[in-house]
Motif scaffolding. Structure first.
Motif, PDB file in Angstrom:
ATOM      1  N   HIS A 107       1.175  -1.370  -0.043  1.00 33.99           N
ATOM      2  CA  HIS A 107      -0.035   0.407   0.046  1.00 33.99           C
ATOM      3  C   HIS A 107       0.783   1.399   0.594  1.00 33.99           C
ATOM      4  O   HIS A 107       1.877   1.460   0.436  1.00 33.99           O
ATOM      5  CB  HIS A 107      -0.644  -0.084   1.430  1.00 33.99           C
TER       6      HIS A 107
ATOM      7  N   SER B  95      -2.879   5.204  -1.890  1.00 34.39           N
ATOM      8  CA  SER B  95      -3.940   5.989  -1.307  1.00 34.39           C
ATOM      9  C   SER B  95      -3.736   7.766  -1.900  1.00 34.39           C
ATOM     10  O   SER B  95      -2.204   7.357  -2.272  1.00 34.39           O
ATOM     11  CB  SER B  95      -4.570   6.199  -0.056  1.00 34.39           C
TER      12      SER B  95
ATOM     13  N   VAL C  27      -4.653   4.888  10.341  1.00 35.04           N
ATOM     14  CA  VAL C  27      -3.926   2.993   9.826  1.00 35.04           C
ATOM     15  C   VAL C  27      -3.643   2.535  10.859  1.00 35.04           C
ATOM     16  O   VAL C  27      -3.708   2.911  11.958  1.00 35.04           O
ATOM     17  CB  VAL C  27      -2.648   3.968   8.888  1.00 35.04           C
TER      18      VAL C  27
ATOM     19  N   ARG D 231      -2.897  -1.326  -3.503  1.00 38.55           N
ATOM     20  CA  ARG D 231      -3.534  -0.168  -3.109  1.00 38.55           C
ATOM     21  C   ARG D 231      -3.381   0.880  -3.106  1.00 38.55           C
ATOM     22  O   ARG D 231      -1.764   1.326  -2.826  1.00 38.55           O
ATOM     23  CB  ARG D 231      -4.139  -0.325  -1.681  1.00 38.55           C
TER      24      ARG D 231
ATOM     25  N   CYS E 245       2.366   0.189   4.264  1.00 41.70           N
ATOM     26  CA  CYS E 245       2.589   0.755   3.930  1.00 41.70           C
ATOM     27  C   CYS E 245       3.440   1.323   3.855  1.00 41.70           C
ATOM     28  O   CYS E 245       3.645   2.611   4.831  1.00 41.70           O
ATOM     29  CB  CYS E 245       1.035   1.830   3.980  1.00 41.70           C
TER      30      CYS E 245
ATOM     31  N   THR F  59       2.766   0.970   9.404  1.00 41.26           N
ATOM     32  CA  THR F  59       2.740   2.065   8.383  1.00 41.26           C
ATOM     33  C   THR F  59       3.984   2.574   8.651  1.00 41.26           C
ATOM     34  O   THR F  59       4.681   2.566   9.624  1.00 41.26           O
ATOM     35  CB  THR F  59       1.515   2.639   9.221  1.00 41.26           C
TER      36      THR F  59
END
Length: 231
Positions: free
Chosen positions: A76, A104, A153, A102, A182, A158
């Motif tokens: 991500h 964003s 998150v 993914r 992420c 992350t």
């Protein structure tokens, strides 16, 4: 073999939309019985044959179907879109080719692009999916404020890639520690110290992508590629 995207595929046959039907019959010159491939973007890969070579409603007959399992590692990337949208289009295309689950888009304090329409990027993602043979279309998220994003998150997986001074760990060393990761990539002027501090306060760890100062879209693609190497 020519590949078509069919997200609503159901049943033993599938009719291409009029624009794709025209392309298939008039441009690709497909005819009755010719073999094609269909992808639904959710792991479904279908072999099909032209059953009706109509340039307005080309019908395909499904001959074989397989389900491709999702990748065991979830990648991500959350990135602040660049002022020049061509650079984001390039990133989305290459990220889908490499493999990403993914993407964003973040609105940061230093972002020069404050609005973003996903329609063009979604078409580019679909084109890259067909070209690369990937079976899973990544999720593309609407542009959202950085503060709102970091609040939601999972901090353990992350990471924030920034250029400020301070201790940072190479992404290659931590990306593969969990089931996925992420990575946050800032705008052309980087994250502000306040944004970095907020991310760190949420438990998000700082990482580096190497010694070079990378453009936003290059850093985002490097994060995707590094996550693959680190898993």
């Amino acid at each position: 073999m020519h590949t078509f995207f069919a997200p609503d595929l159901a049943g033993p046959t599938h009719t291409l939309p009029e624009d794709e039907s025209k392309h298939a019959i008039r441009v690709l010159r497909l005819s009755l019985g010719d073999a094609v491939e269909l992808l639904d973007g959710r792991g479904g890969r279908y072999q099909a044959a032209v059953a009706d070579a109509n340039p307005k409603r080309c019908q395909l007959r499904i001959t074989q179907h397989e389900t491709v399992a999702p990748r065991p590692y979830f990648t991500h990337v959350a990135v602040a879109p660049t002022k020049n949208l061509d650079r984001m289009e390039w990133f989305v295309e290459k990220a889908v080719e490499v493999g990403v689950e993914r993407i964003s888009f973040l609105r940061c304090a230093r972002s020069e692009r404050r609005e973003l329409k996903l329609e063009r990027l979604e078409k580019i993602a679909i084109s890259a999916l067909k070209q690369s043979g990937q079976a899973w279309l990544p999720q593309l998220d609407e542009l959202q404020d950085f503060t709102a994003f970091v609040t939601g998150v999972t901090p353990e997986t992350t990471f924030i890639a920034h250029l400020e001074e301070g201790e940072r760990t190479a992404l290659t060393q931590v990306a593969g520690a969990g089931p996925g990761c992420c990575v946050l990539i800032g705008p052309e002027g980087d994250f502000t110290p306040q944004e970095i501090e907020l991310a760190l306060s949420k438990g998000i760890r700082p990482v580096t992508l190497g010694a070079s100062r990378l453009r936003t879209e290059t850093a985002a693609l490097a994060a995707v590629f590094t996550a693959h190497l680190g898993r």
